[in-house]
Enzyme design. Structure first.
Site, PDB file in Angstrom:
ATOM      1  N   LYS A  31       0.834  -1.213   0.000  1.00 36.99           N
ATOM      2  CA  LYS A  31       0.000   0.000   0.000  1.00 36.99           C
ATOM      3  C   LYS A  31       0.866   1.259   0.000  1.00 36.99           C
ATOM      4  O   LYS A  31       0.580   2.215  -0.720  1.00 36.99           O
ATOM      5  CB  LYS A  31      -0.943  -0.014   1.218  1.00 36.99           C
ATOM      6  CG  LYS A  31      -2.040  -1.075   1.088  1.00 36.99           C
ATOM      7  CD  LYS A  31      -2.816  -1.303   2.380  1.00 36.99           C
ATOM      8  CE  LYS A  31      -3.776  -2.478   2.202  1.00 36.99           C
ATOM      9  NZ  LYS A  31      -4.505  -2.813   3.437  1.00 36.99           N
ATOM     10  N   GLN A  67      -4.397  -1.443   9.743  1.00 38.55           N
ATOM     11  CA  GLN A  67      -4.281  -2.733   9.051  1.00 38.55           C
ATOM     12  C   GLN A  67      -4.846  -3.847   9.931  1.00 38.55           C
ATOM     13  O   GLN A  67      -4.453  -4.006  11.086  1.00 38.55           O
ATOM     14  CB  GLN A  67      -2.800  -3.005   8.714  1.00 38.55           C
ATOM     15  CG  GLN A  67      -2.558  -4.290   7.953  1.00 38.55           C
ATOM     16  CD  GLN A  67      -3.209  -4.293   6.560  1.00 38.55           C
ATOM     17  OE1 GLN A  67      -3.166  -3.320   5.828  1.00 38.55           O
ATOM     18  NE2 GLN A  67      -3.821  -5.418   6.202  1.00 38.55           N
ATOM     19  N   ASP A 119     -10.717   2.930   4.095  1.00 38.24           N
ATOM     20  CA  ASP A 119     -10.977   1.486   3.937  1.00 38.24           C
ATOM     21  C   ASP A 119     -12.468   1.233   3.728  1.00 38.24           C
ATOM     22  O   ASP A 119     -12.860   0.148   3.294  1.00 38.24           O
ATOM     23  CB  ASP A 119     -10.529   0.731   5.213  1.00 38.24           C
ATOM     24  CG  ASP A 119      -9.247  -0.062   4.985  1.00 38.24           C
ATOM     25  OD1 ASP A 119      -8.890  -0.294   3.810  1.00 38.24           O
ATOM     26  OD2 ASP A 119      -8.610  -0.440   5.986  1.00 38.24           O
TER      27      ASP A 119
END
Ligand code: NAD
Length: 296
Positions: free
Chosen positions: A54, A98, A121
């Site tokens: 990412k 995460q 997200d």
């Protein structure tokens, strides 16, 4: 039939190119570059690899990123305080914690601690709720990547039977919502299967579009699907393989050889949905910086 490949690497490259061009013109107009704050709790090797992918993607498209690594002993309260600091930081556009996080911390508490306007997200209940009623929102990256893939390859979904195997909050459930919305994306008739589903084959065999997001290599075989099905294999599992330099290989949830004999289209693993997830994260971070979804 032998399936054609849904090429996630190629398509993710196109999405990233377009994000990079938009970031460039945003900065040329005098704004600062978008910034993504990543929070990694503990030392899960797969999580570190995802975070690496990412942040490299950010660099590639001109988005600034910073990764804060916290010890896995951190308490839920301490973690939410850290998130609160980034919520208040004007220079932070997107915040990503995460997953998975250590078992003593409740994932939804952490997700709810993120300002929904920075939730790139797309896991915050505000974004999930808005997605469910067809309102502008940050769409979760993996389901959004799947929709983008179907769109790019002109695979019709309207009126088709989409079967989603796996009902997690981050992949299966939102994928089913997006596929089934009758006024916006999807317009498919959708079935969601999960670990309590009886006779999985009864459902998978009738799928025109089959999305599998479970994390069990080989769960879906050729005998479980019909001729011409479009298969999106979201699963990513590390399987020990001493013939490779890393000592493992990545495997999806479908038995690729037998399923691709019957499918019309299929995603490979790796190189299918994974790169699309990262590309859609870049897109969401740019939207957050531009305040396109939640103007302030
Ligand atoms: P999860 O563990 O949160 O959920 C798994 C789901 O599968 C659950 O709903 C469970 O009920 C269901 N399930 C378990 N066994 C089943 C069975 N035998 N039959 C039917 N359903 C069953 O998983 P997740 O976070 O949604 O991830 C699923 C997989 O997708 C994992 O391999 C993960 O690594 C991968 N993943 C890939 C991407 C990507 O970008 N490609 C992104 C996220 C997750």
């Amino acid at each position: 039939m032998s399936a054609s490949i849904l090429d996630g690497v190629m398509l993710a490259g196109k999405v990233r190119e377009s994000v990079a061009a938009d970031v460039k013109s945003w900065v040329e107009r005098g704004y600062r570059a978008p910034k993504l704050q990543v929070i990694l709790v503990g030392e899960n090797p797969a999580s570190s690899a995802y975070v690496g992918a990412k942040t490299r993607a950010c660099e590639d498209v001109g988005i600034e990123s910073d990764t804060l690594i916290l010890p896995d002993t951190i308490s839920e309260i301490e973690l939410t305080e850290v998130i609160g600091d980034f919520n208040r930081d004007e220079a932070t556009d997107g915040i990503l914690v995460q997953l998975p996080i250590p078992a003593h911390i409740t994932p939804l508490s952490v997700i709810e601690a993120i300002d929904y306007r920075k939730d790139v997200d797309g896991f915050h209940p505000m974004n999930v709720g808005r997605m469910s009623v067809g309102q502008p929102c940050f769409r979760p990256c993996t389901p959004a990547g799947i929709i983008e893939m179907l769109r790019h390859y002109s695979i019709p979904t309207k009126g088709k039977h989409a079967v989603v195997v796996g009902a997690s909050n981050i992949v299966g459930s939102p994928a089913a919502i997006l596929l089934s919305r009758e006024n916006t994306t999807g317009k498919a008739t959708t079935t969601i299967c999960h670990k309590f589903t009886k006779d999985l084959t009864k459902h998978t065999i009738s799928a025109d579009i089959l999305i599998v997001a479970v994390g069990q290599p080989g769960l879906v075989t050729g005998q479980m699907v019909k001729e011409g099905v479009v298969v999106i294999d979201v699963g990513i599992t590390r399987v020990a393989d001493h013939t490779t330099e890393r000592g493992y290989r990545l495997t999806g949830d479908c038995d690729f050889d037998s399923v691709s004999e019957k499918a019309s289209w299929i995603t490979p693993v790796p190189g299918g949905v994974g790169p699309m997830t990262v590309a859609m994260l870049m897109k969401n971070t740019l939207l957050a910086a531009k305040k396109s979804i939640y103007p302030r």
